[in-house]
Design a protein around this motif. Structure first.
Motif, PDB file in Angstrom:
ATOM      1  N   SER A  84     -54.280  80.809 -83.964  1.00 54.73           N
ATOM      2  CA  SER A  84     -53.244  79.826 -84.282  1.00 54.73           C
ATOM      3  C   SER A  84     -53.176  78.689 -83.119  1.00 54.73           C
ATOM      4  CB  SER A  84     -52.049  80.484 -84.391  1.00 54.73           C
ATOM      5  OG  SER A  84     -52.214  81.625 -85.611  1.00 54.73           O
ATOM      6  N   ASP A  85     -53.483  79.331 -82.034  1.00 45.61           N
ATOM      7  CA  ASP A  85     -53.453  78.735 -80.647  1.00 45.61           C
ATOM      8  C   ASP A  85     -54.579  77.551 -80.786  1.00 45.61           C
ATOM      9  OD1 ASP A  85     -51.070  79.301 -79.548  1.00 45.61           O
ATOM     10  OD2 ASP A  85     -52.180  81.105 -78.412  1.00 45.61           O
ATOM     11  N   VAL A  86     -55.678  77.856 -81.094  1.00 45.12           N
ATOM     12  CA  VAL A  86     -56.958  77.066 -81.260  1.00 45.12           C
ATOM     13  C   VAL A  86     -56.591  75.787 -81.927  1.00 45.12           C
ATOM     14  CG1 VAL A  86     -59.365  76.715 -81.962  1.00 45.12           C
ATOM     15  CG2 VAL A  86     -58.516  78.669 -80.672  1.00 45.12           C
ATOM     16  N   VAL A  87     -56.056  76.102 -83.314  1.00 46.85           N
ATOM     17  CA  VAL A  87     -55.628  75.254 -84.193  1.00 46.85           C
ATOM     18  C   VAL A  87     -54.530  74.384 -83.577  1.00 46.85           C
ATOM     19  CG1 VAL A  87     -54.305  74.607 -86.469  1.00 46.85           C
ATOM     20  CG2 VAL A  87     -56.105  76.508 -86.412  1.00 46.85           C
ATOM     21  N   ARG A  88     -53.553  74.846 -82.829  1.00 48.22           N
ATOM     22  CA  ARG A  88     -52.576  73.793 -82.234  1.00 48.22           C
ATOM     23  C   ARG A  88     -53.155  73.238 -80.908  1.00 48.22           C
ATOM     24  NH1 ARG A  88     -47.107  78.097 -81.845  1.00 48.22           N
ATOM     25  NH2 ARG A  88     -48.571  79.026 -80.595  1.00 48.22           N
ATOM     26  N   VAL A  89     -53.961  73.510 -80.537  1.00 49.61           N
ATOM     27  CA  VAL A  89     -54.674  72.606 -79.461  1.00 49.61           C
ATOM     28  C   VAL A  89     -55.525  71.640 -79.961  1.00 49.61           C
ATOM     29  CG1 VAL A  89     -56.539  72.793 -77.688  1.00 49.61           C
ATOM     30  CG2 VAL A  89     -55.029  74.594 -77.583  1.00 49.61           C
ATOM     31  N   LEU A  90     -56.164  71.794 -81.099  1.00 53.60           N
ATOM     32  CA  LEU A  90     -56.885  70.758 -81.804  1.00 53.60           C
ATOM     33  C   LEU A  90     -55.843  69.620 -82.361  1.00 53.60           C
ATOM     34  CD1 LEU A  90     -59.517  72.839 -83.701  1.00 53.60           C
ATOM     35  CD2 LEU A  90     -60.091  71.256 -81.661  1.00 53.60           C
ATOM     36  N   VAL A  91     -55.145  70.145 -82.935  1.00 57.14           N
ATOM     37  CA  VAL A  91     -53.877  69.095 -83.300  1.00 57.14           C
ATOM     38  C   VAL A  91     -53.089  68.357 -82.373  1.00 57.14           C
ATOM     39  CG1 VAL A  91     -51.788  68.706 -84.399  1.00 57.14           C
ATOM     40  CG2 VAL A  91     -53.581  70.298 -85.514  1.00 57.14           C
ATOM     41  N   ALA A  92     -52.754  68.911 -81.104  1.00 63.83           N
ATOM     42  CA  ALA A  92     -52.406  68.274 -80.120  1.00 63.83           C
ATOM     43  C   ALA A  92     -53.188  67.109 -79.497  1.00 63.83           C
ATOM     44  CB  ALA A  92     -51.808  69.197 -78.931  1.00 63.83           C
ATOM     45  N   ALA A  93     -54.511  67.640 -79.413  1.00 67.02           N
ATOM     46  CA  ALA A  93     -55.558  66.765 -78.837  1.00 67.02           C
ATOM     47  C   ALA A  93     -55.546  65.710 -79.471  1.00 67.02           C
ATOM     48  CB  ALA A  93     -56.905  67.639 -78.561  1.00 67.02           C
ATOM     49  N   THR A  94     -55.579  65.664 -80.801  1.00 66.47           N
ATOM     50  CA  THR A  94     -55.683  64.508 -81.871  1.00 66.47           C
ATOM     51  C   THR A  94     -54.396  63.378 -81.833  1.00 66.47           C
ATOM     52  OG1 THR A  94     -56.942  65.892 -83.255  1.00 66.47           O
ATOM     53  CG2 THR A  94     -56.251  63.987 -84.361  1.00 66.47           C
ATOM     54  N   LEU A  95     -53.331  63.781 -81.571  1.00 68.60           N
ATOM     55  CA  LEU A  95     -52.344  63.225 -81.605  1.00 68.60           C
ATOM     56  C   LEU A  95     -52.129  61.659 -80.977  1.00 68.60           C
ATOM     57  CD1 LEU A  95     -49.269  65.911 -81.784  1.00 68.60           C
ATOM     58  CD2 LEU A  95     -49.933  64.215 -83.398  1.00 68.60           C
ATOM     59  N   PRO A  96     -52.750  61.826 -79.695  1.00 69.79           N
ATOM     60  CA  PRO A  96     -52.842  60.317 -78.923  1.00 69.79           C
ATOM     61  C   PRO A  96     -53.558  59.409 -79.564  1.00 69.79           C
ATOM     62  CG  PRO A  96     -53.261  62.226 -77.435  1.00 69.79           C
ATOM     63  CD  PRO A  96     -53.409  62.764 -78.759  1.00 69.79           C
ATOM     64  N   TRP A  97     -54.457  59.601 -80.593  1.00 71.45           N
ATOM     65  CA  TRP A  97     -55.094  58.607 -81.466  1.00 71.45           C
ATOM     66  C   TRP A  97     -54.522  58.214 -82.731  1.00 71.45           C
ATOM     67  CZ3 TRP A  97     -57.567  62.073 -78.323  1.00 71.45           C
ATOM     68  CH2 TRP A  97     -58.288  61.706 -77.386  1.00 71.45           C
ATOM     69  N   VAL A  98     -53.194  58.794 -82.930  1.00 69.65           N
ATOM     70  CA  VAL A  98     -52.441  58.613 -84.330  1.00 69.65           C
ATOM     71  C   VAL A  98     -52.089  57.179 -84.283  1.00 69.65           C
ATOM     72  CG1 VAL A  98     -50.608  59.238 -85.616  1.00 69.65           C
ATOM     73  CG2 VAL A  98     -52.095  61.096 -84.836  1.00 69.65           C
ATOM     74  N   ASP A  99     -52.082  56.271 -85.196  1.00 69.41           N
ATOM     75  CA  ASP A  99     -51.471  55.023 -85.192  1.00 69.41           C
ATOM     76  C   ASP A  99     -50.981  54.772 -86.719  1.00 69.41           C
ATOM     77  OD1 ASP A  99     -53.981  54.699 -86.842  1.00 69.41           O
ATOM     78  OD2 ASP A  99     -54.740  53.284 -85.768  1.00 69.41           O
ATOM     79  N   GLN A 100     -50.766  55.645 -87.513  1.00 69.67           N
ATOM     80  CA  GLN A 100     -50.351  55.645 -88.850  1.00 69.67           C
ATOM     81  C   GLN A 100     -49.165  56.608 -89.025  1.00 69.67           C
ATOM     82  OE1 GLN A 100     -50.943  53.161 -91.089  1.00 69.67           O
ATOM     83  NE2 GLN A 100     -52.403  52.295 -89.559  1.00 69.67           N
ATOM     84  N   VAL A 101     -48.162  56.367 -89.745  1.00 67.05           N
ATOM     85  CA  VAL A 101     -47.070  57.147 -89.906  1.00 67.05           C
ATOM     86  C   VAL A 101     -47.672  58.470 -90.503  1.00 67.05           C
ATOM     87  CG1 VAL A 101     -44.833  57.514 -90.957  1.00 67.05           C
ATOM     88  CG2 VAL A 101     -45.138  55.612 -89.892  1.00 67.05           C
ATOM     89  N   TRP A 102     -48.202  58.399 -91.746  1.00 66.91           N
ATOM     90  CA  TRP A 102     -49.114  59.297 -92.492  1.00 66.91           C
ATOM     91  C   TRP A 102     -49.597  60.340 -91.836  1.00 66.91           C
ATOM     92  CZ3 TRP A 102     -53.851  60.648 -93.065  1.00 66.91           C
ATOM     93  CH2 TRP A 102     -54.799  59.786 -93.067  1.00 66.91           C
TER      94      TRP A 102
END
Length: 515
Positions: A84-102
């Motif tokens: 569960s922590d590994v999944v949360r790390v990957l998601v958190a690391a992805t968020l800075p590149w988000v540029d769309q609401v969806w």
């Protein structure tokens, strides 16, 4: 005779508690960063984006927890927690590149699905790490404090961090928090064994197993009703504090923080006090008393929100926090005592889902009714819901107290039959392992597994001792499904065990006897 160490003296538990605290801090930082990200992506509708993201979070909590419990059934708790922590790390690391609401919505759903897997697994593991009732009760108190402190400290940490980094740096802080959580879980060396499951049971039955557990056991049904009462208190404060403090009282932005802090303080004060209270009062008494207090405080809040003043608002908010904590903190203890070890992960996952469903109901009532008819009307509606929930819980959860018509007048001079049976009872106390088993039961009902883990004896030996104690009329057994709970038969036996061991302590320590 073994002694029960304080919960914090257990190094494995300290690491698991650290994992929970670090992960919660990471989640709090993420909440702040998400607000700022939403404003960058959609500055004209940032509030709507955040509100939708929080709704996605609640839907993930309600819908995903039972499904993930069925999917990971049989895996070791350590694998589930670290995964569960590994999944949360990957998601958190992805968020800075988000540029769309969806993209925000998708990643938040995945992140919260991982949290909905981590939290019930952590809750189910604690009774194994801390088999002593007092230690487990203290751990539940610490968990409540961790949630309260997360709400207070995360915004402060985020504010300090934003002085030196952009909000994208908060996503890195979130990832670091989840990495730390995974390392602490591994360092605890707990939960390595696989959880036994019925291999032939189809996925559909595993998916609904938790709901069936709660539907079939009165105590668990009462827990859900009490969750609904506590949700009314939390929803009133979290949704409408800003409306009352800024709109009605005309306070500044700091007024919201003050009111929420007072609510959190009430919760923390009760969480700290409950381990001592639960030595003298049952979970039923504490939780039902908390639900009654929630109802009364919501009734008072109707008057306060109609014509608020700062002192009355803060007093009522403090009581709402305290009453809600009295309901929520002992919940894990009730669930643990009501299910078998094998059922525990499923039960905690189901409770995670059902309790958040209560909030999914209470938040819209507080917000939508408040907007349409005013905050006092919304508060009154939630007060009615809390009163009904407390009534249902009281009727569903039968009292374990002795019957009021039990005789308290015993013969001044016992006859031959009573002397013979009394001698048999004292003979039962004349063997050290049996005496230790009885002492453990003075802390509350125990499963055979818990007793085996707590004493230096085999499962066969413990079962034989319990059978003898039952035949002598010293202990009772209550069966709930496949689970057998052993408890002392009445207050006389409990006092006999406690006083005998208290006297032994005087003899061993050399302390002067009491008058």
């Amino acid at each position: 005779m073994s002694t029960a160490p304080s919960a914090l003296r257990s190094a494995p538990y300290r690491r698991l508690l650290g994992a929970q605290v670090v992960a919660l801090l990471g989640t709090g930082l993420l909440t702040v960063a998400l607000n700022l990200l939403a404003y960058d992506i959609a500055p004209g509708s940032a509030g709507a984006v955040v509100a939708t993201a929080l709704t996605v979070k609640m839907v993930a909590y309600v819908g995903v927890a039972p499904a993930m419990a069925a999917i990971v059934a049989g895996l070791s708790p350590r694998v589930v927690l670290v995964g569960s922590d590994v999944v949360r790390v990957l998601v958190a690391a992805t968020l800075p590149w988000v540029d769309q609401v969806w993209q925000v919505y998708v990643l938040i759903f995945v992140l919260q699905a991982a949290s909905a897997t981590f939290t019930p697994t952590y809750q189910a593991l604690l009774p194994t790490v801390l088999p002593r009732k007092d230690d487990y009760t203290r751990a539940l108190s610490f968990s409540r404090l961790a949630y309260d402190l997360e709400a207070v400290l995360s915004p402060l940490v985020a504010a300090v961090a934003l002085v030196v980094v952009s909000y994208h740096g908060l996503f890195a802080g979130t990832a670091i928090g989840f990495v730390g959580s995974a390392l602490l879980v591994l360092g605890s060396r707990q939960g390595a064994g696989a959880v036994p499951v019925e291999a032939s049971e189809p996925f559909r039955r595993r998916l609904t197993a938790g709901v069936r557990l709660f539907a079939g056991r009165p105590r668990l049904r009462a827990v859900v009703a009490l969750d609904l009462a506590a949700a009314g208190a939390t929803a009133t404060v979290l949704v409408n504090t800003v409306v009352v403090t800024r709109g009605t009282l005309g306070g500044g932005a700091d007024s919201v923080a003050v009111a929420l802090s007072v609510f959190g303080a009430g919760s923390m004060v009760v969480a700290l006090a409950l381990p001592r209270v639960l030595r003298r009062r049952s979970e039923r008494q504490v939780m039902l008393g908390g639900a009654v207090a929630v109802t009364a405080a919501l009734g008072a809040a109707v008057l306060v929100t109609s014509s608020p003043t700062w002192p009355t608002l803060l007093v009522v908010w403090f009581v709402l926090g305290a009453a809600g904590s009295a309901v929520l903190t002992p919940t894990g203890q009730v669930i643990t005592s009501a299910v078998s070890d094998a059922e525990r992960p499923t039960a905690f996952a189901a409770h995670f889902s059902l309790s958040h469903a209560c909030y999914l109901f209470a938040y819209p009532v507080a917000g939508w009714v408040g907007r349409a008819a005013g905050v006092p009307a919304a508060t009154a509606a939630l007060a009615v819901v809390a009163a009904l929930a407390a009534t249902v819980a009281a009727m569903t959860w039968s009292s374990p107290e002795p019957s009021e018509d039990a005789s308290l007048d015993h013969p001044a001079r016992p006859d031959a039959t009573r002397l013979a049976h009394g001698s048999e009872i004292f003979a039962m106390l004349g063997e050290p392992t049996r005496l230790e088993l009885l002492w453990l039961m003075t802390e509350g009902p125990q499963t055979v597994t818990a007793l085996v883990e707590a004493v230096d004896a085999s499962r066969t030996s413990v079962s034989q001792h319990l059978a003898k104690l039952r035949r002598a009329g010293v202990v009772d057994v209550l069966r709930e499904g496949r689970t057998a709970l052993y408890s002392l038969r009445g207050g006389h036996v409990e006092r006999l065990v406690r006083e005998g061991l208290n006297h032994a302590d005087h003899v061993v320590s050399g302390e002067r006897p009491h008058a």
